[in-house]
Design a protein around this motif. Structure first.
Motif, PDB file in Angstrom:
ATOM      1  N   LEU A  80       0.808  -1.221   0.000  1.00 25.64           N
ATOM      2  CA  LEU A  80       0.000   0.000   0.000  1.00 25.64           C
ATOM      3  C   LEU A  80       0.842   1.273   0.000  1.00 25.64           C
ATOM      4  O   LEU A  80       0.293   2.373   0.093  1.00 25.64           O
ATOM      5  CB  LEU A  80      -0.940   0.021   1.207  1.00 25.64           C
ATOM      6  N   GLN A  81       2.146   1.147  -0.110  1.00 30.58           N
ATOM      7  CA  GLN A  81       3.037   2.300  -0.020  1.00 30.58           C
ATOM      8  C   GLN A  81       2.708   3.390  -1.048  1.00 30.58           C
ATOM      9  O   GLN A  81       2.801   4.561  -0.755  1.00 30.58           O
ATOM     10  CB  GLN A  81       4.499   1.863  -0.181  1.00 30.58           C
ATOM     11  N   GLY A  82       2.317   3.027  -2.267  1.00 30.70           N
ATOM     12  CA  GLY A  82       2.045   4.031  -3.298  1.00 30.70           C
ATOM     13  C   GLY A  82       0.578   4.380  -3.453  1.00 30.70           C
ATOM     14  O   GLY A  82       0.207   5.177  -4.313  1.00 30.70           O
ATOM     15  N   ALA A  83      -0.278   3.803  -2.630  1.00 33.21           N
ATOM     16  CA  ALA A  83      -1.719   4.020  -2.762  1.00 33.21           C
ATOM     17  C   ALA A  83      -2.124   5.409  -2.249  1.00 33.21           C
ATOM     18  O   ALA A  83      -1.483   5.967  -1.374  1.00 33.21           O
ATOM     19  CB  ALA A  83      -2.492   2.950  -1.996  1.00 33.21           C
ATOM     20  N   ILE A  84      -3.204   5.917  -2.820  1.00 31.73           N
ATOM     21  CA  ILE A  84      -3.789   7.173  -2.347  1.00 31.73           C
ATOM     22  C   ILE A  84      -4.847   6.809  -1.316  1.00 31.73           C
ATOM     23  O   ILE A  84      -5.766   6.042  -1.604  1.00 31.73           O
ATOM     24  CB  ILE A  84      -4.418   7.960  -3.509  1.00 31.73           C
ATOM     25  N   PHE A  85      -4.717   7.353  -0.115  1.00 27.79           N
ATOM     26  CA  PHE A  85      -5.668   7.075   0.965  1.00 27.79           C
ATOM     27  C   PHE A  85      -6.735   8.163   1.005  1.00 27.79           C
ATOM     28  O   PHE A  85      -6.410   9.356   1.027  1.00 27.79           O
ATOM     29  CB  PHE A  85      -4.953   6.986   2.316  1.00 27.79           C
ATOM     30  N   VAL A  86      -7.972   7.741   0.999  1.00 23.19           N
ATOM     31  CA  VAL A  86      -9.100   8.667   1.092  1.00 23.19           C
ATOM     32  C   VAL A  86      -9.804   8.386   2.412  1.00 23.19           C
ATOM     33  O   VAL A  86     -10.447   7.351   2.570  1.00 23.19           O
ATOM     34  CB  VAL A  86     -10.087   8.482  -0.087  1.00 23.19           C
ATOM     35  N   GLU A  87      -9.624   9.290   3.346  1.00 20.81           N
ATOM     36  CA  GLU A  87     -10.249   9.147   4.654  1.00 20.81           C
ATOM     37  C   GLU A  87     -11.644   9.767   4.575  1.00 20.81           C
ATOM     38  O   GLU A  87     -11.786  10.971   4.360  1.00 20.81           O
ATOM     39  CB  GLU A  87      -9.398   9.876   5.694  1.00 20.81           C
ATOM     40  N   ALA A  88     -12.661   8.933   4.717  1.00 23.81           N
ATOM     41  CA  ALA A  88     -14.042   9.389   4.545  1.00 23.81           C
ATOM     42  C   ALA A  88     -14.863   9.094   5.799  1.00 23.81           C
ATOM     43  O   ALA A  88     -15.003   7.933   6.176  1.00 23.81           O
ATOM     44  CB  ALA A  88     -14.667   8.694   3.331  1.00 23.81           C
ATOM     45  N   PRO A  89     -15.420  10.107   6.412  1.00 17.16           N
ATOM     46  CA  PRO A  89     -16.228   9.901   7.621  1.00 17.16           C
ATOM     47  C   PRO A  89     -17.655   9.457   7.282  1.00 17.16           C
ATOM     48  O   PRO A  89     -18.630  10.091   7.651  1.00 17.16           O
ATOM     49  CB  PRO A  89     -16.210  11.287   8.275  1.00 17.16           C
TER      50      PRO A  89
END
Length: 182
Positions: free
Chosen positions: A138-147
Motif C-alpha cells: 500500500l506504499q504508493g496508494a492514495i488514501f481517502v479518509e471518509a467519515p
C-alpha cells in the motif's frame, strides 16, 4: 385595498420561498438517485460501467460524451475498500461520494504515483489502525479518509478520439473495487 395587496404580495413571497425549498429538497428524497440506480444495476464492491458504451442503457447519463465512467458502491462498516485499475489512459479522475451524492473527495491521475490508479477508501478509525503497520503493497496508494459508512467511488476516463475507446473501455472493465482486510 392596500391590505389586500399587502396580503397577496406576502402570500406570493411565501409561496415562492416554499417552492424553492421543495425544489432544493427533491434530491434528498428522490428514490431514483445515483445510489438507487447503481444498486439496481449491481451489488456492493462491483465496478459497473455507467455509460451506454458498455452496452444497454446507461446507469447515469453522462454530461460529456468524451468521458466514459464506472462506479462501485461500498460499505466501510464492513472494512476498507481498495480500488485499482491497470493500464494507462490519457486522463482519469476519481470522485468519492457519500450515499446522498455529496462529493467527499476527488483526485486525478496527476496525484497518483506513476499515474496508476490505486486507492484505499477508509474511515478515520481504520486510517489510525492501518498507519500503525502500513503494508508494503500500500506504499504508493492514495488514501481517502471518509467519515461515512456507505459511499460510491466513480472513475471517469477521457476518450480523446475513437482509437482510444477500446483502451479506455478495457481500463474501466478491468478496474476493481474490493473489500480489504489488512
Amino acid at each position: 385595498m392596500r391590505r389586500l395587496l399587502h396580503a397577496i404580495l406576502l402570500g406570493l413571497l411565501g409561496a415562492g420561498v416554499v417552492h424553492i425549498i421543495v425544489l432544493l429538497l427533491v434530491p434528498e428524497f428522490s428514490e431514483r438517485d445515483a445510489w438507487s440506480r447503481l444498486a439496481m444495476a449491481s451489488d456492493l464492491y462491483r465496478m459497473t460501467r455507467l455509460d451506454a458504451e458498455a452496452g444497454g442503457t446507461p446507469v447515469v447519463k453522462s454530461v460529456d460524451p468524451l468521458f466514459y465512467a464506472a462506479a462501485c458502491r461500498f460499505d466501510l462498516s464492513e472494512g476498507m475498500v481498495r480500488i485499482k485499475a491497470p493500464g494507462n489512459v490519457p486522463f482519469w479522475s476519481v470522485s468519492v461520494y457519500d450515499r446522498s451524492g455529496h462529493n467527499i473527495y476527488s483526485f486525478n491521475d496527476h496525484s497518483a504515483t506513476g499515474r496508476v490508479l490505486d486507492s484505499i477508501v477508509l474511515t478515520p478509525a481504520q486510517m489510525i489502525e492501518i498507519r500503525k503497520n502500513l503494508p508494503e503493497e500500500l506504499q504508493g496508494a492514495i488514501f481517502v479518509e471518509a467519515p461515512i459508512d456507505e459511499g460510491m467511488f466513480v472513475i471517469r476516463s477521457f476518450v480523446p478520439d475513437d482509437s482510444w475507446k477500446p483502451v479506455v473501455s478495457r481500463f474501466l472493465e478491468q478496474s476493481s473495487c474490493e473489500l480489504q482486510d489488512f
